[in-house]
Design a protein around this motif. Structure first.
Motif, PDB file in Angstrom:
ATOM      1  N   TYR A 165       0.864  -1.182   0.000  1.00 32.32           N
ATOM      2  CA  TYR A 165       0.000   0.000   0.000  1.00 32.32           C
ATOM      3  C   TYR A 165       0.894   1.222   0.000  1.00 32.32           C
ATOM      4  N   ASP A 166       0.340   2.355  -0.362  1.00 37.23           N
ATOM      5  CA  ASP A 166       1.157   3.554  -0.463  1.00 37.23           C
ATOM      6  C   ASP A 166       1.453   4.091   0.940  1.00 37.23           C
ATOM      7  N   LYS A 167       2.711   3.930   1.357  1.00 34.08           N
ATOM      8  CA  LYS A 167       3.077   4.303   2.723  1.00 34.08           C
ATOM      9  C   LYS A 167       3.438   5.779   2.840  1.00 34.08           C
ATOM     10  N   ASN A 168       3.324   6.492   1.739  1.00 33.44           N
ATOM     11  CA  ASN A 168       3.696   7.918   1.784  1.00 33.44           C
ATOM     12  C   ASN A 168       2.509   8.860   1.877  1.00 33.44           C
ATOM     13  N   THR A 169       1.308   8.294   1.778  1.00 30.75           N
ATOM     14  CA  THR A 169       0.141   9.158   1.954  1.00 30.75           C
ATOM     15  C   THR A 169      -0.070   9.335   3.466  1.00 30.75           C
ATOM     16  N   THR A 170      -0.905  10.303   3.829  1.00 31.62           N
ATOM     17  CA  THR A 170      -1.149  10.555   5.254  1.00 31.62           C
ATOM     18  C   THR A 170      -1.686   9.314   5.955  1.00 31.62           C
ATOM     19  N   LEU A 171      -2.689   8.690   5.366  1.00 34.53           N
ATOM     20  CA  LEU A 171      -3.281   7.512   6.009  1.00 34.53           C
ATOM     21  C   LEU A 171      -2.329   6.318   5.953  1.00 34.53           C
ATOM     22  N   GLY A 172      -1.554   6.238   4.863  1.00 38.95           N
ATOM     23  CA  GLY A 172      -0.547   5.176   4.730  1.00 38.95           C
ATOM     24  C   GLY A 172       0.469   5.264   5.862  1.00 38.95           C
ATOM     25  N   LYS A 173       0.891   6.495   6.180  1.00 38.28           N
ATOM     26  CA  LYS A 173       1.865   6.680   7.269  1.00 38.28           C
ATOM     27  C   LYS A 173       1.251   6.288   8.607  1.00 38.28           C
ATOM     28  N   ALA A 174      -0.013   6.671   8.805  1.00 36.01           N
ATOM     29  CA  ALA A 174      -0.682   6.354  10.082  1.00 36.01           C
ATOM     30  C   ALA A 174      -0.836   4.840  10.227  1.00 36.01           C
ATOM     31  N   LEU A 175      -1.231   4.185   9.139  1.00 31.57           N
ATOM     32  CA  LEU A 175      -1.403   2.719   9.192  1.00 31.57           C
ATOM     33  C   LEU A 175      -0.072   2.024   9.462  1.00 31.57           C
ATOM     34  N   ARG A 176       0.971   2.485   8.774  1.00 32.96           N
ATOM     35  CA  ARG A 176       2.295   1.882   8.974  1.00 32.96           C
ATOM     36  C   ARG A 176       2.715   2.020  10.441  1.00 32.96           C
ATOM     37  N   ASP A 177       2.417   3.190  11.010  1.00 29.24           N
ATOM     38  CA  ASP A 177       2.758   3.422  12.419  1.00 29.24           C
ATOM     39  C   ASP A 177       2.030   2.419  13.324  1.00 29.24           C
ATOM     40  N   LYS A 178       0.732   2.242  13.097  1.00 26.05           N
ATOM     41  CA  LYS A 178      -0.028   1.315  13.951  1.00 26.05           C
ATOM     42  C   LYS A 178       0.460  -0.113  13.740  1.00 26.05           C
ATOM     43  N   LEU A 179       0.658  -0.512  12.474  1.00 27.03           N
ATOM     44  CA  LEU A 179       1.066  -1.892  12.206  1.00 27.03           C
ATOM     45  C   LEU A 179       2.453  -2.169  12.765  1.00 27.03           C
ATOM     46  N   SER A 180       3.337  -1.170  12.695  1.00 26.74           N
ATOM     47  CA  SER A 180       4.701  -1.386  13.203  1.00 26.74           C
ATOM     48  C   SER A 180       4.669  -1.691  14.697  1.00 26.74           C
ATOM     49  N   LYS A 181       3.611  -1.285  15.363  1.00 25.11           N
ATOM     50  CA  LYS A 181       3.552  -1.496  16.809  1.00 25.11           C
ATOM     51  C   LYS A 181       2.994  -2.857  17.201  1.00 25.11           C
ATOM     52  N   ILE A 182       2.419  -3.570  16.241  1.00 21.23           N
ATOM     53  CA  ILE A 182       1.927  -4.907  16.600  1.00 21.23           C
ATOM     54  C   ILE A 182       2.822  -6.003  16.047  1.00 21.23           C
ATOM     55  N   LEU A 183       3.737  -5.631  15.156  1.00 19.59           N
ATOM     56  CA  LEU A 183       4.549  -6.678  14.523  1.00 19.59           C
ATOM     57  C   LEU A 183       5.945  -6.778  15.130  1.00 19.59           C
TER      58      LEU A 183
END
Ligand code: TXA
Ligand code: MG
Length: 345
Positions: free
Chosen positions: A327-345
């Motif tokens: 997914y596009d990790k450079n959009t605003t929501l992409g960055k937010a999702l990456r942040d949340k996912l990085s915390k569970i993995l």
């Protein structure tokens, strides 16, 4: 127990705590000026007591009653983004009535939520509402009333029903204590791009927007503190968040877990894989897929992410897998999702 707004007003005026819907996640609300109510929030959530609470207001006029040294751009930001998924960290006086919620800090985080029930409630009360997400500390935030009931049901005075949260991820937190820069402390649905665009349009183009949140993974136990200095601006960032109890391992292909598949079959365990719709491959047998939604529809993934993460725990397995998807990790929501996912993995 579901309660209406009238009942919630009565309870909140008597130092009780109630769960309220917002457009981001449900909050566990209490009188932000009342030590007794604030203490109840910490108890119910089992939240570390040094982690301050966001103060929810219904207008910038109300926020202004509490702050000092208002930054030159605050009105512009609030007019554009509030009510909405953004929280402003601002200076307050040493005599502030909000010190129970800030845990003694002379900076307070303020947000104007965008939900009819929350707005009506805040408008009817003579005080702001301290409201962290309405979950036990370390669990994923709740995005519907059932999630709150299952987690905190017996510990709080009531829940206001407000349907499913529109956004599903916590608000963006920005540090607004400087006139020349804005620091993003927690990514959310409003990001650097939106802030810069507005500042540019409003003749504030010299103001810098800096992203300063952790992008790396941080595997920690519940409520465990990271080995970092204690002067972090957002104290909550040193605790583990958003995490289901099942251990989740990140993989890039199903083949990577072939050895587990065989082992799980022998042990009669289920294999659980969380991923996007596009990555689901039903030709594999004995796999329980948790579908996060299409990787091309990040708003939808965000909306149900925490609900899906809680689903993982309902299987009561030791281990689940997260199959990476693009997914596009450079959009605003992409960055937010990456942040949340990085915390569970
Ligand atoms: O969308 C949201 O922001 C939701 C809804 C309910 O409004 N609330 C929420 O609250 O996410 P919580 O407590 O789960 O996360 C708030 C974060 C924490 O990391 C906390 O450390 C930080 O904001 N925070 C709150 N007050 C602060 C303060 N005075 N100074 C620094 N950080 C603060
Ligand atoms: Mg939270």
């Amino acid at each position: 127990m579901l309660i209406d707004i009238k009942e919630a007003i009565k309870l909140l005026k008597k130092s009780q705590i109630v769960a309220i819907p917002t457009e981001t996640v449900y909050g566990l609300a209490g009188n932000a000026e009342d030590e007794v109510a604030v203490e109840k929030i910490y108890q119910a959530k089992n939240r570390p007591t040094d982690n301050p609470l966001i103060c929810h207001c219904f207008s910038l006029i109300q926020i202004r009653k509490y702050i000092i040294n208002e930054p030159i751009y605050l009105e512009t930001l609030a007019n554009s983004f509030s009510p909405g998924p953004i929280t402003f960290l601002l200076n307050i006086p040493t005599t502030s009535s909000l010190l129970p919620s800030t845990r003694g800090s002379y900076s307070a985080a303020f947000r104007i939520p965008d939900h009819p029930a929350a707005s009506e409630l805040l408008r009817s009360l003579p005080f702001p509402l301290a409201a962290p997400s309405a979950n036990t500390s370390g669990e994923p935030s709740p995005t519907d009333s059932k999630m709150v009931e299952n987690d905190l049901g017996g510990k709080i005075a009531g829940i206001i029903e407000g349907g499913q949260c529109q956004i599903g991820l916590e608000s963006t937190i920005i540090d607004c204590r400087n006139n020349d820069k804005i620091i993003i402390l927690r990514p959310g649905a409003i990001g650097k791009d939106e802030l810069e665009e507005l500042l540019c349009k409003s003749n504030f183009s010299s103001i810098q927007v800096i992203e300063n949140y952790e992008k790396k993974s941080n595997k920690l136990g519940k409520n465990q503190i990271k080995n970092t200095n204690q002067t972090e601006v957002t104290p909550g960032s040193k605790y583990k968040h958003y995490s289901p109890n099942t251990s989740i391992t990140s993989i890039n292909s199903v083949n990577q877990i072939k050895k587990y598949l065989d082992k799980f079959k022998i042990e009669n365990q289920m294999t659980i894989i969380i991923t996007s719709t596009e990555k689901i491959d039903k030709s594999y047998q004995n796999i329980n897929w948790i579908n996060l939604g299409s990787q091309n529809n990040l708003p939808q993934i965000a909306k149900t992410l925490y609900l899906n993460l809680r689903k993982v725990d309902t299987y009561k397995q030791k281990q689940a897998f997260f199959l990476n998807f693009k997914y596009d990790k450079n959009t605003t929501l992409g960055k937010a999702l990456r942040d949340k996912l990085s915390k569970i993995l």
